[in-house]
Design an enzyme around this catalytic site. Structure first.
Site, PDB file in Angstrom:
ATOM      1  N   LYS A  44      -3.280  -6.685  -1.251  1.00 48.39           N
ATOM      2  CA  LYS A  44      -2.824  -5.891  -2.407  1.00 48.39           C
ATOM      3  C   LYS A  44      -1.672  -6.572  -3.130  1.00 48.39           C
ATOM      4  O   LYS A  44      -1.166  -6.086  -4.145  1.00 48.39           O
ATOM      5  CB  LYS A  44      -2.372  -4.491  -1.964  1.00 48.39           C
ATOM      6  CG  LYS A  44      -3.459  -3.596  -1.475  1.00 48.39           C
ATOM      7  CD  LYS A  44      -3.076  -2.116  -1.515  1.00 48.39           C
ATOM      8  CE  LYS A  44      -1.964  -1.738  -0.615  1.00 48.39           C
ATOM      9  NZ  LYS A  44      -1.767  -0.267  -0.536  1.00 48.39           N
ATOM     10  N   LYS A  46       1.316  -6.907  -1.796  1.00 50.90           N
ATOM     11  CA  LYS A  46       2.530  -6.167  -1.424  1.00 50.90           C
ATOM     12  C   LYS A  46       3.071  -6.718  -0.114  1.00 50.90           C
ATOM     13  O   LYS A  46       2.326  -7.108   0.770  1.00 50.90           O
ATOM     14  CB  LYS A  46       2.194  -4.690  -1.191  1.00 50.90           C
ATOM     15  CG  LYS A  46       2.053  -3.868  -2.445  1.00 50.90           C
ATOM     16  CD  LYS A  46       2.002  -2.376  -2.080  1.00 50.90           C
ATOM     17  CE  LYS A  46       2.458  -1.525  -3.232  1.00 50.90           C
ATOM     18  NZ  LYS A  46       2.588  -0.108  -2.885  1.00 50.90           N
TER      19      LYS A  46
END
Ligand code: C2G
Length: 134
Positions: A44, A46
């Protein structure tokens, strides 16, 4: 028993997360939270401050949450909805429309995000350099 399912990283747990989980639980009787693993977060884009295990433990302590499962990939949602007999899929409205394909299997509800708080804002306010967001 109406079963509700939601997904997220839930890093640096804050009021916005609590508001989401409290309202999600109100939509049913049993709330399942799929927490992004550290490996999935990398996909993602992240980098969570807290490890998956830590974020899982925190969520398991939240009164609204009944079960915490791992989120390993984007493609597991239909399988999760089926396997856990989910009636309602819930996400914050930053995801509005993105998961409408699940309407074939369950209700899909997008709840308004809590303004003024995010993991990114926390990091910025603390002077932490990091690109991840929530
Ligand atoms: N949220 C919110 N208000 C905020 C911040 C977050 O309502 N101020 C909600 C988000 O909309 C999301 C949930 O809290 O529904 C978790 O947020 P994140 O941890 O940022 O989740 P995200 O990285 O968007 O992961 O497959 C779906 C993804 O795993 C979602």
């Amino acid at each position: 028993m109406r079963r509700v399912l939601t997904y997220g990283t839930f890093d640096l747990f804050h009021e916005g997360h609590i508001n989401l989980l409290r309202r999600a639980k109100k939509l049913g009787d049993y709330l399942i939270v799929a927490v992004s693993t550290d490996e999935f977060n990398a996909i993602k884009g992240k980098k969570a401050y807290y490890s998956f295990e830590a974020r899982k433990k925190i969520l398991e302590a939240v009164r609204y949450v009944d079960l915490v499962i791992p989120e390993n990939k984007w493609e597991q949602k239909i399988e999760d909805v089926k396997n856990y007999n989910v009636d309602v899929f819930v996400m914050g409205d930053d995801w509005k429309g993105k998961f409408d394909f699940l309407k074939e299997y369950c209700e899909v509800v997008y709840l308004s995000r809590t303004e003024g708080i995010s993991t990114t804002k926390i990091k910025q306010d603390l002077g932490v350099k990091d690109g991840s967001d929530d």
